[in-house]
Design an enzyme around this catalytic site. Structure first.
Site, PDB file in Angstrom:
ATOM      1  CD  GLU A 157     -10.184  18.560  20.217  1.00 53.06           C
ATOM      2  OE1 GLU A 157      -9.329  18.496  21.070  1.00 53.06           O
ATOM      3  OE2 GLU A 157     -11.366  18.710  20.704  1.00 53.06           O
ATOM      4  CG  ASN A 210     -18.859  11.259  17.988  1.00 54.65           C
ATOM      5  OD1 ASN A 210     -18.163  11.024  17.069  1.00 54.65           O
ATOM      6  ND2 ASN A 210     -19.029  12.670  18.409  1.00 54.65           N
ATOM      7  CG  PHE A 251     -11.857   4.659  16.561  1.00 52.84           C
ATOM      8  CD1 PHE A 251     -11.397   5.179  15.321  1.00 52.84           C
ATOM      9  CD2 PHE A 251     -12.167   5.354  17.673  1.00 52.84           C
ATOM     10  CE1 PHE A 251     -11.139   6.579  15.336  1.00 52.84           C
ATOM     11  CE2 PHE A 251     -11.837   6.845  17.638  1.00 52.84           C
ATOM     12  CZ  PHE A 251     -11.490   7.439  16.328  1.00 52.84           C
ATOM     13  CB  CYS A 262     -16.673  14.351  20.694  1.00 54.06           C
ATOM     14  SG  CYS A 262     -16.675  15.802  19.787  1.00 54.06           S
ATOM     15  CE  LYS A 322      -7.403  13.545  19.025  1.00 55.24           C
ATOM     16  NZ  LYS A 322      -8.099  13.386  17.628  1.00 55.24           N
TER      17      LYS A 322
HETATM   18  C1  UDX Z   1     -14.043  12.490  17.916  1.00 57.70           C
HETATM   19  C2  UDX Z   1     -14.558  11.827  16.625  1.00 57.70           C
HETATM   20  O1  UDX Z   1     -13.501  11.063  16.213  1.00 57.70           O
HETATM   21  C3  UDX Z   1     -14.981  12.743  15.665  1.00 57.70           C
HETATM   22  O2  UDX Z   1     -15.411  12.256  14.269  1.00 57.70           O
HETATM   23  C4  UDX Z   1     -16.091  13.794  16.230  1.00 57.70           C
HETATM   24  O3  UDX Z   1     -16.197  14.775  15.351  1.00 57.70           O
HETATM   25  C5  UDX Z   1     -15.430  14.202  17.521  1.00 57.70           C
HETATM   26  O4  UDX Z   1     -15.027  13.404  18.279  1.00 57.70           O
HETATM   27  P1  UDX Z   1     -11.578  13.513  18.824  1.00 57.70           P
HETATM   28  O5  UDX Z   1     -12.557  13.746  20.080  1.00 57.70           O
HETATM   29  O6  UDX Z   1     -10.992  14.409  18.088  1.00 57.70           O
HETATM   30  O7  UDX Z   1     -12.830  12.870  17.610  1.00 57.70           O
HETATM   31  O8  UDX Z   1     -10.752  12.246  19.038  1.00 57.70           O
HETATM   32  P2  UDX Z   1     -10.656  10.733  18.618  1.00 57.70           P
HETATM   33  O9  UDX Z   1      -9.389  10.970  17.674  1.00 57.70           O
HETATM   34  O10 UDX Z   1     -11.816  10.245  17.874  1.00 57.70           O
HETATM   35  O11 UDX Z   1     -10.280  10.066  20.102  1.00 57.70           O
HETATM   36  C6  UDX Z   1     -11.136  10.256  20.931  1.00 57.70           C
HETATM   37  C7  UDX Z   1     -10.460   9.309  22.187  1.00 57.70           C
HETATM   38  O12 UDX Z   1     -10.615   8.044  22.011  1.00 57.70           O
HETATM   39  C8  UDX Z   1      -9.196   9.832  22.592  1.00 57.70           C
HETATM   40  O13 UDX Z   1      -9.124   9.914  24.124  1.00 57.70           O
HETATM   41  C9  UDX Z   1      -8.288   8.522  22.062  1.00 57.70           C
HETATM   42  O14 UDX Z   1      -7.020   8.323  22.870  1.00 57.70           O
HETATM   43  C10 UDX Z   1      -9.537   7.461  22.447  1.00 57.70           C
HETATM   44  N1  UDX Z   1      -9.113   6.234  21.557  1.00 57.70           N
HETATM   45  C11 UDX Z   1      -9.378   6.460  19.978  1.00 57.70           C
HETATM   46  C12 UDX Z   1      -8.840   5.076  21.956  1.00 57.70           C
HETATM   47  O15 UDX Z   1      -8.567   4.789  23.296  1.00 57.70           O
HETATM   48  N2  UDX Z   1      -8.650   4.136  21.070  1.00 57.70           N
HETATM   49  C13 UDX Z   1      -8.738   3.914  19.754  1.00 57.70           C
HETATM   50  O16 UDX Z   1      -8.789   2.923  19.127  1.00 57.70           O
HETATM   51  C14 UDX Z   1      -8.929   5.225  19.493  1.00 57.70           C
END
Ligand code: UDX
Length: 452
Positions: A157, A210, A251, A262, A322
Site C-alpha cells: 500500500e 509475508n 525491512f 497483510c 504506515k
Molecule cells: C505488505 C507486503 O510488503 C506486500 O508485499 C504484501 O503484498 C502486502 O503486505 P503493506 O502491508 O502494504 O505490504 O506494507 P509494508 O510496507 O510491507 O509494511 C508493513 C508494516 O511493517 C507497516 O506497519 C510498517 O510500518 C512495518 N515495517 C516495515 C516496519 O516496522 N519495519 C520495516 O522495516 C518495514
C-alpha cells in the site's frame, strides 16, 4: 487487448484493474457494495492510494475501465476473471473464505464460455485446488471449460502502482501450464520475471514471503530491545547487518512493529495452517508475540517517565499503519489508543489522511488539526507513523506547548542527541537511553576479552 474482470475493489482489486486498463486492456471491476461502485463511477476512490485516482479517472474516460455490481454484466464475456476479494482473519487466526466462496458461486452461475479464473486474494494453501475442482465440476455439467491460476500479489500500500508495474517477480500457479502461460502474457508486456508453479506452491510463496518479511521486522525489534539494555544503537546495527548481501537492508527498521491488512493476518493464517496439521510453528508464533510486545513496551516506558497514566494526556502523531495510506487495520496507533485508554490516559491524535477511518472506531480521542495541536498541553507525544510532515517538526514550538516533555519516537525519526538538546525526555526504539541527568547512557566499557 484482453477482456478482464476484477472481483473486489479494495487495494488489490482496484490497483490490478486500473493497471491492466492502463496497459490497454478492457477491464470491468465488480464489487457487491453499491456505494463503492457509485463512488468509482463518479471518479472517486473508496481508498487512498497515491496516483490511483488519476489512473482510474483517465482509463474510465478512455472507455477501458468500467464498474458494476452486476455479475451478469461482468462475468459472461470475460477472458480472465481476477478474484481480489477480502480474506479476513477468522476467530482462530484462520482465513475466512466466505467472500471467496460467494465469488466462486457467482462466477459459476454466470459463466458462458472458456475462462481463466485468476486468484489474487491471499488464500490458504489448497484453496486454489478446491476452487478449481468446484468450478470444473460445475462447468462440465454446463459444458464449459474453466481453469484456475493462483497469482499472489506482492504490492505494498502506498506504492502499489509502482510495485504492480515493477514486480520483483510474478508468480503463477496452475495445474494447466497453458492457462498459466495465458496469464503470463498479460504481464510479459512489462516484466520478464515470471515464475510458473503448481497452485499450492504459488499460494505458499505468498504466505512464506509475508511471514519472512514480518520475521525480519520482529527480529530487528528483538535486537532493538537487547540494544536498549546493552547501550548499542539498533539503527547502526541494522545498517551494518544490511550491507551483508545475504541479509539485505530492507525491512530492518526497528519500531512499534508491523500492522496493515497483510502481515498480521497472513502470519496468523500460516500459523493456523501449520497447527491444524499437527505442527508447532514456534518461529511464527514468536513473530506475532514480539510484535505485540513492541506496543506494550510503550506503556511500560510511559509509566517509567510519567508514573501512573491515569489523567495524563498523551498525543499520537499518526494513526495509519504506515505512511501514505489511510489504512488503519492492525495499526500500532489503534492498539496504543486502546491500551492508553484502558490506563486512563486522555488521548489526542492527528494523521494527515487516516482521521476519518480512525474516527469510526476510536472513542474518546480528541482529533486535532496538526502535530502542534496534538502536543498542546500533552504530557507525552508518541510518533507512531513516520509521515513526512512529522519528520521536520518545529521542536522548540512543540516543546514549549507541552506540559511534560516526554517524546517517544516509535519510528526512530529523530536524532537522540538533538532531541535532548531541545530539552525533551526522548526515547527511540533500540537506541541509547536517556539517563535522568539527560546524558546518554551507553554500555559500560568492558575490557577486551583475552584472546585464547
Ligand atoms: C505488505 C507486503 O510488503 C506486500 O508485499 C504484501 O503484498 C502486502 O503486505 P503493506 O502491508 O502494504 O505490504 O506494507 P509494508 O510496507 O510491507 O509494511 C508493513 C508494516 O511493517 C507497516 O506497519 C510498517 O510500518 C512495518 N515495517 C516495515 C516496519 O516496522 N519495519 C520495516 O522495516 C518495514
Amino acid at each position: 487487448m484482453r477482456r478482464i474482470t476484477v472481483l473486489g475493489v479494495g487495494y488489490v482489486g482496484l490497483v490490478t484493474g486500473a493497471c491492466f486498463a492502463d496497459l490497454g486492456n478492457q477491464v470491468i471491476c465488480l464489487d457487491v457494495i453499491p456505494e463503492k461502485i457509485e463512488k468509482l463511477k463518479r471518479g472517486e476512490l473508496p481508498i487512498y492510494e497515491p496516483g490511483l485516482e488519476e489512473m482510474v479517472q483517465r482509463n474510465a474516460a478512455a472507455g477501458r475501465l468500467a464498474f458494476t455490481t452486476s455479475y451478469a454484466e461482468a462475468i459472461p464475456n470475460a477472458e480472465f476473471i481476477f478474484v481480489a476479494v477480502g480474506t479476513p482473519s477468522g476467530v482462530d487466526g484462520e482465513a475466512d473464505l466466505k467472500y471467496i466462496r460467494s465469488a466462486v458461486e457467482n462466477i459459476a452461475a454466470h459463466l458462458t464460455n472458456y475462462t481463466i479464473i485468476v486468484n489474487r486474494s491471499t488464500v490458504p494453501v489448497g484453496t486454489g485446488d478446491s476452487t478449481a475442482q468446484t468450478l470444473i465440476e460445475r462447468g462440465k455439467k454446463q459444458g464449459i471449460d474453466f481453469q484456475v491460476v493462483s497469482n499472489p500479489e506482492f504490492t505494498r500500500e502506498g506504492s502499489a502502482i509502482y510495485d504492480f508495474l515493477n514486480p520483483d517477480r510474478v508468480v503463477l500457479g496452475s495445474v494447466d501450464p497453458k492457462a498459466a502461460e495465458a496469464v503470463a502474457d498479460l504481464y510479459r508486456v512489462f516484466t520478464k520475471n515470471l515464475m510458473i508453479t503448481d497452485l499450492r506452491t504459488a499460494e505458499m510463496i505468498k504466505y512464506a514471503s509475508n511471514a519472512f518479511l514480518a520475521m525480519k521486522i520482529s527480529f530487528i525489534n528483538e535486537i532493538a530491545s537487547i540494544c536498549e539494555k546493552l547501550g548499542a544503537d539498533v539503527q547502526q546495527v541494522a545498517a551494518g547487518m544490511g550491507q551483508d548481501q545475504r541479509i539485505g537492508a530492507a525491512f530492518l527498521n526497528a519500531g512499534l512493529g508491523f500492522g496493515g491488512s497483510c502481515f498480521p493476518k497472513d502470519v496468523k493464517a500460516l500459523t493456523y495452517m501449520a497447527e491444524v496439521n499437527g505442527l508447532h510453528p514456534q518461529l511464527l508464533r514468536a513473530v506475532m508475540d514480539i510484535n505485540r510486545d513492541q506496543r506494550r513496551r510503550v506503556i511500560v516506558h510511559l509509566r517509567q517517565s510519567l508514573g501512573t497514566l491515569r489523567g495524563k494526556t498523551v498525543g499520537l502523531l499518526g494513526l495509519a499503519f504506515k505512511p501514505n495510506t489511510d489504512d488503519i487495520r492492525e495499526a500500532a496507533a489503534i492498539d496504543l489508543a486502546h491500551m492508553l485508554s484502558t490506563e486512563g490516559a486522555h488521548l489526542r491524535a492527528y494523521d494527515p489522511v487516516a482521521m476519518e477511518n480512525a474516527h469510526r472506531i476510536l472513542d474518546g480521542v480528541t482529533f486535532c488539526s496538526d502535530a502542534y495541536q496534538v502536543a498542546a498541553g500533552a504530557d507525552a507525544v508518541i510518533l507512531v507513523t513516520e509521515w513526512n510532515e512529522f519528520k521536520q517538526l518545529d521542536m522548540p514550538r512543540l516543546f514549549n506547548s507541552m506540559r511534560r516533555k516526554v517524546f517517544l519516537d516509535g519510528r526512530n525519526v529523530y536524532d537522540p542527541l538533538e532531541m535532548q538538546a531541545h530539552g525533551f525526555e526522548y526515547r527511540g526504539v533500540g537506541r541509547p537511553l536517556n539517563a535522568p541527568n539527560g546524558e546518554l547512557v551507553r554500555a559500560p566499557e568492558r575490557e577486551a576479552m583475552p584472546v585464547a
